[in-house]
Structure formats: C-alpha cells, structure tokens
Design a protein around this motif. Structure first.
Motif, mmCIF file in Angstrom:
data_model
loop_
_atom_site.group_PDB
_atom_site.id
_atom_site.type_symbol
_atom_site.label_atom_id
_atom_site.label_comp_id
_atom_site.label_asym_id
_atom_site.label_seq_id
_atom_site.Cartn_x
_atom_site.Cartn_y
_atom_site.Cartn_z
ATOM 1 N N GLU A 1 115.232 64.120 44.624
ATOM 2 C CA GLU A 1 115.142 63.816 46.201
ATOM 3 C C GLU A 1 113.583 64.725 46.074
ATOM 4 O O GLU A 1 112.824 64.283 47.179
ATOM 5 C CB GLU A 1 115.731 65.357 46.625
ATOM 6 N N ASN A 2 113.008 65.435 45.547
ATOM 7 C CA ASN A 2 111.528 66.337 45.505
ATOM 8 C C ASN A 2 110.701 65.037 44.890
ATOM 9 O O ASN A 2 109.411 64.835 46.124
ATOM 10 C CB ASN A 2 110.822 67.574 44.538
ATOM 11 N N ASN B 1 114.839 66.556 39.707
ATOM 12 C CA ASN B 1 114.752 67.155 40.703
ATOM 13 C C ASN B 1 114.133 65.666 41.452
ATOM 14 O O ASN B 1 112.974 64.843 42.433
ATOM 15 C CB ASN B 1 113.218 67.790 40.802
ATOM 16 N N ASN C 1 110.708 62.841 48.033
ATOM 17 C CA ASN C 1 110.254 62.158 48.801
ATOM 18 C C ASN C 1 108.456 62.996 48.455
ATOM 19 O O ASN C 1 107.843 62.317 49.966
ATOM 20 C CB ASN C 1 110.538 64.308 49.201
ATOM 21 N N ILE C 2 108.143 63.321 47.472
ATOM 22 C CA ILE C 2 106.477 63.081 47.516
ATOM 23 C C ILE C 2 105.543 61.794 48.022
ATOM 24 O O ILE C 2 104.769 61.306 47.818
ATOM 25 C CB ILE C 2 105.952 63.524 46.179
ATOM 26 N N GLU D 1 108.713 66.186 38.313
ATOM 27 C CA GLU D 1 109.617 66.125 39.288
ATOM 28 C C GLU D 1 110.947 66.045 38.533
ATOM 29 O O GLU D 1 111.702 65.989 38.264
ATOM 30 C CB GLU D 1 109.781 66.190 40.606
#
Length: 400
Positions: A354-355, A352, A358-359, A347
């Motif tokens: 933000e993704n 990405n 979050n992960i 990601e």
C-alpha cells in the motif's frame, strides 16, 4: 572604447564555464556587467552605445544560463529577460532563439515540461526559415526530448527524423552529428538500444570528421551507457578507455566524475555491490560545491539502488529521505520522480504494498501519469510489473 577588454572578459567567462567553475564565471560576468553599464552611461556616441548594449545582451544571456547550473533560477530568469529585451530591440533573432531555449531549460528543470515546450516552439519560430542551423538543431533536439518524456514518442520521432532528413537533403553535414545524437537519445529513452547504437555510431563518425571532440566525448559516453544496458560490459570498458584519448578545452573534473559513475554502473551490473558503494562514497567525499548538487543526487540515488538490490531496504529508505531533505522537489522533478520509484521499490521489497502504491500514485499525479525513463535494468521484474500496473490503475482513475 574597451572592446578588447570586453572580449577578454567574455572569453574568461566561457573558459570558467567550460571548466565547471560556475561561481567564478558568475563573478567575472557580474564585474563585466557593471563595467558595461558604467560605460553605457558615460558614452554619448550611438555606435559605441550599440556595441556596449550588444555585449550586455550577450552577457545577460551567458550569466542567466550559468545561474541555472547553480540552481539560482529566479535570478537566471531576471537576467534572461533583460537580455531578451535588448535582443528584441535589435531584432537579433539568433539571440532571441537562444534566450528562449535557456528559459525553456529553466522551466524544464522546474518540471514545467509543457511550458518549456511552448518556449522552445516560440524560440524555433524566430529562426525556422533562417541559416541558424545549429540553434534550430538544439531547439528541435530539446523539443524531441520533452515530447519523449511526456510519452509522446511518435511526435518526438517525427520532429527528429524530419530534422535528420532535412540536414541530409541540404548536405549540412557539419550539423548532422548533433541531429544523430538527439535521435539516439530518443531511441535510448524508448529502450530501443540496438537503434540507439546505430545513431550514436553515426554521430561519432560525423563528430570525428568535423573535429568536434567535446561532442564526440558526449556520444561515446552515451554509447557506454547503452552497452551497459545491453550487458555488453567488455565493449563498455573498451569505450571508457577511448574517453581518455579525447581531449578538449575545459575537460577536467566533471568528465572524471562522469567516468567514475560509468564504472559504478558496470559494478552494479556485475553485482559487485561492495566495490560500487566504496566507489560512490569516494566520489561523494570530493563533492563539496553547490555546483555539483545534481551529481550528489545521482550518487545517492545509485547508492539507494544498490541497497535495494542487496535487500537492505531500510537503508535505501533512510538514504532516500536524506535526498528529499536536501533538494528542492520543484526544481528536480525528474530526479525526485526516479527517487520515488526507488522508495516504492524498497517498500515493495518490504511487502508494504500500500505504501509503495501511494508513493507511485503521488509521483504520477505530479507528472500527469507519465513515467520518466531511466536505467530500468536496476529494477526487478516483479517490481516492473507492479510499476506498470500501478500506472495503468492511476490512468484508469483519471479517466473515470
């Protein structure tokens, strides 16, 4: 009495286990359990009853430990507690400590690291002042490993260094190899690769002197991994060749797979990604058994790593989703956590951010902010910085 018959069945179980034929070993073990229970009912002689119960205790322990290898932790727990009940009846502290160690392994596999550590401490308390040195080494080695994985490196170092010094002082040289090996693993987990080599070489020397080929093989494998980390590929390849010269009972398919995966790591290090993927696919086609589920996870994990390195990030994410769908995340928290990092890396490569964050945050939440160590040379410098910063942000949020 069928004492000889019991012994033969037990030896067969050990042999099948050592060959990695876990389902067959469990089948033989269940037949032995049924035979023991039947004989226990039909005999009225106390001495014979005691002999049968002790065989039964040992068989519950062996089968319970093997069931973990096929991921049947529920049944494993039941059998281990049955064995523990008999062990307490006879005050068999050695078996008590071994069963606590096996229970700890189950909870370790479930990701319950703190409870696993508690079980190890309990098991150690029963043999701390006894002559059961090997059992103590195994327990303390595992305790050191968990402290290391929890980020408690100083505590892990203290336990293992004290163990080494005690064995050297007592001149228990037949056990020093195991202690040196455990200390080497700790140094590896701290990315202290030069020190890892020092302790592995010492363990190899002891295993050679004491004629312990299986342990010698394990130390050589770790030495290869360390050489790969240090980019000393020629030394790694030379040591892989040495593995072929080490023979021991039960050596077979598992060890061959291990060697192939070591070669794949070398291909990755050399950026020979096409050869690495071809090798992984060849290995994967030969893995059909539930007994090899962990190996399948590692192979798919390595393939996802290669896709990230090749900037094929969508393929990496697709493969990672397949890993998630096939394994129980509560049983394989360490593998899942490593896979989280690779998913976040893909990601990150796709911008990405933000993704990716979050992960990682969700992963840190499961592991209380600790990062399980693994072969960090796979990851790019930029992502390592991002990983470190995200972890710091998570810890700051937890503190606030």
């Amino acid at each position: 009495m069928k004492h000889l018959s019991y012994e033969e069945s037990r030896e067969k179980i050990y042999l099948l286990r050592d060959e990695g034929k876990f389902l067959q070993a469990i089948e033989v073990s269940q037949l032995l359990t049924n035979e023991l229970l039947s004989d226990l009912v039909t005999t009225n002689i106390p001495e014979q009853q005691n002999t049968i119960k002790k065989f039964l205790m040992n068989n519950y322990y062996i089968e319970g430990a093997i069931l973990r290898q096929v991921n049947n932790l529920f049944q494993s727990e039941i059998l281990l507690h049955k064995g523990l009940e008999i062990a307490f009846e006879y005050n068999d502290v050695r078996t008590i400590s071994k069963i606590y160690s096996a229970l700890a392994n189950n909870h370790f596999q479930n990701g319950n690291l703190e409870y696993s550590l508690e079980l190890l401490n309990t098991g150690f308390s029963y043999i701390e002042n006894t002559d059961f040195v090997l059992e103590a080494i195994i327990l303390q080695g595992n305790m050191g490993q968990i402290h290391s994985m929890l980020g408690e490196f100083e505590k892990a170092d203290e336990i293992l260094t004290t163990l080494v010094h005690s064995l050297e002082l007592l001149k228990k040289r037949e056990y020093l190899g195991n202690a040196y090996y455990s200390l080497a693993l700790l140094k590896y987990n701290r990315n202290q690769y030069e020190e890892t080599i020092i302790w592995l070489v010492r363990s190899i020397d002891q295993f050679e002197k004491n004629n312990k080929p299986r342990n010698l093989y394990m130390s050589k494998v770790e030495l290869i991994r360390t050489f790969i980390q240090l980019n000393e590929i020629e030394k790694a390849e030379e040591t892989i060749e040495q593995l072929n010269q080490i023979t021991f009972e039960g050596k077979g398919e598992k060890e061959e797979l291990e060697k192939l995966i070591l070669f794949v790591n070398i291909f990755i290090k050399r950026q020979e990604y096409t050869i690495a993927i071809f090798s992984l696919d060849s290995i994967l086609t030969n893995l059909d058994s539930v007994e090899q589920v962990v190996c399948k996870i590692i192979i798919r994990f390595l393939r996802a790593v290669i896709h990230c390195l090749s900037n094929e990030n969508e393929k990496a994410i697709e493969l990672i989703e397949k890993i998630y769908s096939e394994i129980d995340s509560t049983r394989y928290i360490i593998h899942i956590t490593q896979t989280n990092y690779i998913q976040a890396w893909a990601e990150f490569n796709l911008n990405n951010i933000e993704n990716a964050e979050n992960i990682l945050m969700n992963s840190f939440k499961k592991t209380k902010g600790k990062i399980f160590n693994f072969d960090m040379f796979y990851l790019t410098k930029n992502f390592l910085v991002f990983l470190n910063n995200t972890n710091k942000n998570y810890l700051l949020k937890q503190q606030s």
